[in-house]
Motif scaffolding. Structure first.
Motif, PDB file in Angstrom:
ATOM      1  N   ASN A 151      42.538  51.944   9.138  1.00  0.00           N
ATOM      2  CA  ASN A 151      41.260  51.340   8.777  1.00  0.00           C
ATOM      3  C   ASN A 151      41.053  50.019   9.524  1.00  0.00           C
ATOM      4  OD1 ASN A 151      39.799  49.338   6.625  1.00  0.00           O
ATOM      5  ND2 ASN A 151      38.934  51.405   6.620  1.00  0.00           N
ATOM      6  N   ASN A 152      42.114  49.200   9.551  1.00  0.00           N
ATOM      7  CA  ASN A 152      42.017  47.918  10.256  1.00  0.00           C
ATOM      8  C   ASN A 152      41.745  48.129  11.732  1.00  0.00           C
ATOM      9  OD1 ASN A 152      42.257  46.112   8.182  1.00  0.00           O
ATOM     10  ND2 ASN A 152      44.491  46.013   8.279  1.00  0.00           N
ATOM     11  N   LEU A 153      42.422  49.136  12.293  1.00  0.00           N
ATOM     12  CA  LEU A 153      42.201  49.404  13.722  1.00  0.00           C
ATOM     13  C   LEU A 153      40.773  49.881  13.962  1.00  0.00           C
ATOM     14  CD1 LEU A 153      45.559  51.006  14.852  1.00  0.00           C
ATOM     15  CD2 LEU A 153      44.574  48.877  15.672  1.00  0.00           C
ATOM     16  N   LYS A 188      38.229  49.051  12.187  1.00  0.00           N
ATOM     17  CA  LYS A 188      37.382  47.856  12.051  1.00  0.00           C
ATOM     18  C   LYS A 188      37.504  46.979  13.291  1.00  0.00           C
ATOM     19  CE  LYS A 188      35.545  48.187   7.855  1.00  0.00           C
ATOM     20  NZ  LYS A 188      36.368  48.664   6.804  1.00  0.00           N
ATOM     21  N   ILE A 222      35.604  39.618  12.958  1.00  0.00           N
ATOM     22  CA  ILE A 222      36.435  40.053  11.814  1.00  0.00           C
ATOM     23  C   ILE A 222      36.807  38.862  10.930  1.00  0.00           C
ATOM     24  CG2 ILE A 222      37.373  42.191  12.791  1.00  0.00           C
ATOM     25  CD1 ILE A 222      39.788  40.639  13.734  1.00  0.00           C
ATOM     26  N   GLU A 228      42.677  41.383   3.029  1.00  0.00           N
ATOM     27  CA  GLU A 228      42.500  42.462   4.003  1.00  0.00           C
ATOM     28  C   GLU A 228      42.009  41.924   5.346  1.00  0.00           C
ATOM     29  OE1 GLU A 228      39.697  45.963   3.460  1.00  0.00           O
ATOM     30  OE2 GLU A 228      41.340  46.425   2.083  1.00  0.00           O
ATOM     31  N   ARG A 237      43.852  41.957   8.949  1.00  0.00           N
ATOM     32  CA  ARG A 237      43.170  42.512  10.122  1.00  0.00           C
ATOM     33  C   ARG A 237      43.226  41.519  11.280  1.00  0.00           C
ATOM     34  NH1 ARG A 237      37.881  44.282   7.926  1.00  0.00           N
ATOM     35  NH2 ARG A 237      39.274  45.592   6.692  1.00  0.00           N
ATOM     36  N   LEU A 277      46.602  41.495  12.788  1.00  0.00           N
ATOM     37  CA  LEU A 277      46.786  42.674  13.645  1.00  0.00           C
ATOM     38  C   LEU A 277      46.096  42.451  14.985  1.00  0.00           C
ATOM     39  CD1 LEU A 277      47.764  45.611  13.985  1.00  0.00           C
ATOM     40  CD2 LEU A 277      45.665  46.382  12.895  1.00  0.00           C
ATOM     41  N   ILE A 299      47.504  42.455  18.816  1.00  0.00           N
ATOM     42  CA  ILE A 299      46.928  43.288  19.889  1.00  0.00           C
ATOM     43  C   ILE A 299      46.554  42.406  21.085  1.00  0.00           C
ATOM     44  CG2 ILE A 299      44.933  44.729  20.511  1.00  0.00           C
ATOM     45  CD1 ILE A 299      44.998  45.784  17.596  1.00  0.00           C
TER      46      ILE A 299
END
Lengths: 717, 67
Positions: free
Chosen positions: A546-548, A550, B11, B17, B21, B24, B28
């Protein structure tokens, strides 16, 4: 804002010897044929400012993959460097020098006024000076041929990617490609499928366990078990009953019993059941009646075997006696044969004497004949007495042949016959002796067997007894005893069999309880730590996916927003430049819009004054002009706010006709109001247009006579 | 604003959450900075491998329990 004042290059790509360029005019033209070092010059500026950032796949330029910095002809020499002299609006000079040390490393130094920096500090200083990323540099400073060529591609998807790159949006696309290559969703699906399979497996196992339990309960019913006995209490009761019965049986049989503890829990019942089964086996074999039965069977077997042996020997004896009797009847008794033998021997002796006498006379005559047959001997004179006899030799010969030869032959025949008779008689006597020996041997064996029988029966056996019958009597007696024992053993075995049924019931209940417990484990699996952990892992995976998703949406949105911003601020200029360069009568106005495609990626549309898509009607030259317009528009407007006061154009006239080239030069002339231009080209027509139409001062460097040993020859045009 | 900040902006937020994100995304972006799109793939694959390994380990234990 800074501009380039000076450039020194040594050993970099197409270069060998050190070369120096001065950039003191608004436009610098690098002209010459292909492979003369023009592009290497632009690359050298780029490498000096960005180092390894301008090499590799991340640049978005395919030819940069496996790019080699040092000239291959340098050999072991490693004197490779590029030095740039930059000047800001206050005329301050800053020198940047990048020296190549290995394929992964280089050394950067920067000096400004009295300050000098090396390594990471120098990199930081250059980054602050440039205030633009390498991708921005590619968008607004350095127009690369490949970026332009890609816009010419007719496939919308590829063209959109090329325009993204032209707008400096490669990073967004590259990251999306990297995320998608990791195939996270498919791995999540794989995990979900595996877990679904596991859940199905649980259901299948539960179904099987229920079925097995149902069958086991049916079997339990058949073995006399009631539903209320199929539990721990039930199995403990059965075990206690079995134990008591075993103890009673052992006691009544006068046998000991191993310690058999009935456990408190059904899970330990297995040991009791196994122990009790072992005890039943032992009691079966050690019961006194069974032992007696075994002894009788052994005794019966021995008597039976002995009877077989005895009967066989007795028959053999009978057969030997009959043979001896038959021989006496046929050939006479042994004494008769002995007498006959003596007589024959006597006759032979007499005949041999007769033969000897006849032989003595015959020998004399034989010698006389031999003598008379010698040469020179008087054939008529007797060699013994000397008496003269006419034809003595002939006479003697005749007498020999007529009398002695016949007489000796006859005696010999008689001797031969007698000897043959003697041999036959002797043979018969030998046979007599053999049969007598055989009879004696069998007789002895029979006596031995009788001894054994006597020992087994425990009584003496006389010649009047028939051992065989005595044995039969004994066997019959044993059989009677066995018959009596059989009934007693049978009733005891039946008691043990009943206890065995109880143990079988215990085994069935244990099996049912074990199955129920296993079923319970499966039923309660969802409450286990591992199951909960798996659910958490699945949630983590779902959250990651889901995070990816988003993040991918965010990347697309950021890319789209940036593209829109750039197009909005440069749209009119791009339109102006494009219409000027192409002068296409069908296109008076280019409106650029940015939307998103089905994957969320940027989708560029170029529409005319009537809101119609123009790319289908554009020639290759027009598309090239569109790409150049985007770059020059970006450089002209956005670059004005940036630190770089120059742009670099690498062979910009590809696919352009004469008209396009002339107009392109006019646009460049316009850009020169804001930026210094360094332009590399092999196009003579373009060079002529630049010389004749650019209204600003210019420097032309002409590249030719490139050699591996020295690199390019460069002269000012 | 560079690409990293531009995506970060998309984001933003203070929920747990959203913070996760962003972390993450940091990973990346750092991977991309280090080795381009291949490194992004490598980092994410390694991350998933770790999760998958844990999943398989627990599933194996459950499998052994039910048999």
């Amino acid at each position: 804002m800074f501009t380039i004042k000076n450039l020194k290059i040594k050993g970099f790509r197409g270069y060998m010897d050190e070369k120096e360029f001065a950039f003191n005019k608004p436009i610098t033209i690098l002209s010459g044929e292909n492979h003369c070092g023009k592009s290497s010059t632009l690359n050298a500026i780029e490498w000096c400012l960005f180092g390894n950032e301008c090499i590799g796949k991340n640049t978005g330029i395919r030819e940069r993959i496996d790019w080699e910095i040092p000239n291959r002809n340098l050999g072991s020499r490693s004197d490779v460097f590029v030095e740039l002299e930059l000047e800001d609006e206050n005329k301050n000079i800053c020198k940047i020098k990048r020296k190549w040390t290995s394929s992964r490393k280089d050394e950067l130094s920067i000096s400004s006024g009295h300050e000098q920096f090396q390594g990471n500090e120098a990199e930081g200083k250059v980054a602050r000076l440039l205030k633009l990323s390498f991708q921005d540099f590619l968008t607004t400073v350095y127009q690369h041929q490949e970026a332009v060529r890609a816009v010419l591609t007719q496939e919308p998807r590829d063209r959109n990617e090329a325009i993204d790159r032209l707008l400096g949006l490669s990073a967004y696309r590259n990251i999306l490609t990297g995320i998608e290559a990791a195939k996270i969703s498919s791995k999540q699906n794989e995990m979900d499928n595996t877990f679904d399979e596991f859940r199905n497996k649980i259901n299948t196992i539960l179904e099987t366990r229920n079925k097995d339990l149902s069958n086991m309960k049916i079997q339990a019913g058949q073995k006399g078990l009631k539903e209320e006995q199929l539990n721990e209490k039930g199995v403990l009761n059965i075990a206690n009953i079995a134990k008591k019965q075993l103890e009673k049986f052992a006691s009544e049989s006068g046998l000991g019993l191993a310690e058999l503890g009935v456990p408190n829990q059904w899970k330990d019942m297995f040991l009791f059941q196994k122990g009790a089964e072992d005890e039943i086996r032992r009691l079966r074999s050690e019961m006194p009646d069974v032992k007696k039965q075994k002894e009788l069977f052994d005794s019966r077997s021995k008597f039976t075997q002995l009877k077989i042996e005895y009967d066989s020997k007795k028959n053999n004896l009978k057969s030997a006696e009959k043979e001896l009797e038959d021989l006496s009847m046929e050939k006479g008794k042994e004494d008769d044969l002995n007498n006959s033998k003596s007589q024959i021997e006597k006759q032979i002796s007499e005949k041999e004497k007769e033969m000897s006498e006849a032989n003595a006379k015959a020998a004399t005559i034989s010698k006389a004949l031999e003598y008379l047959q010698l040469e020179g001997v008087n054939k008529n004179t007797c060699p013994v007495c000397g008496k003269e006899t006419a034809d003595l030799l002939m006479h003697l010969k005749k007498e020999w042949e007529d009398k002695y030869e016949k007489q000796v032959g006859k005696i010999q025949d008689e001797i031969n016959k007698l000897k043959s008779d003697l041999k036959n008689t002797e043979s018969l006597l030998n046979r007599y002796r053999e049969l007598k020996e055989k009879k004696e041997y069998i007789n002895k064996a029979l006596n031995d067997a009788n001894k054994k029988i006597s020992e087994l029966l425990g009584r003496a056996i006389t010649e009047r007894d028939d051992s065989s019958v005595l044995i039969i009597g004994q066997v019959n007696q044993i059989d009677e005893e066995l018959k009596k024992l059989e009934q007693s053993v049978k009733s005891k075995q039946e008691i043990l069999d009943k206890i065995g049924v109880l143990l079988e019931q215990i085994r069935i209940v244990i099996e049912i309880l074990t199955h129920e417990e296993k079923k319970k484990i499966v039923e309660q699996i969802k409450q286990s730590d591992e199951y909960k952990q798996i659910e958490k892992i699945k949630d983590t995976m779902a959250l990651l996916t889901n995070n990816l998703d988003k993040i991918k949406d965010a990347i697309n949105a950021a890319s789209n927003e940036e593209a829109k911003g750039k197009i909005v601020s440069t749209g009119n200029t791009i339109d102006n430049f494009f219409c000027k360069i192409t002068n296409n009568p069908m296109v008076n106005k280019v409106n650029i819009s940015v939307s998103t495609d089905t994957r969320g990626r940027n989708n560029y549309e170029f529409k005319d004054q009537n809101d119609k898509e123009i790319t289908p009607i554009l020639s290759q030259g027009d598309l090239n002009a569109l790409a150049l317009s985007i770059f020059l528009g970006m450089a002209y407007l956005m670059g004005a706010d940036q630190s770089c006061g120059f742009i670099m154009l690498d062979d910009p006239s590809q696919s352009l006709g004469s008209g396009h080239k002339g107009k392109l030069v006019e646009v460049i002339n316009e850009v020169l109001n804001n930026r210094m231009v360094i332009l590399s080209t092999m196009d003579k027509e373009l060079q002529d247009f630049i010389i004749s139409r650019i209204t600003k001062n210019k420097t032309q460097y002409i590249f030719d006579n490139w050699t591996p040993a020295h690199g390019p020859e460069i002269r000012i045009g | 604003m560079n690409y990293k900040e531009a995506v970060e902006k998309q984001i933003s937020g203070d929920t747990h959450e959203q913070k996760q994100r962003r972390m993450l995304w940091e990973d990346i972006a750092a991977a991309y900075n280090k080795g381009g799109e291949d490194e992004v793939k490598t980092v994410l694959t390694a991350h998933v491998e770790k999760i998958t390994k844990e999943f398989k380990k627990n599933l194996k234990q459950l499998d052994e329990t039910i048999l």
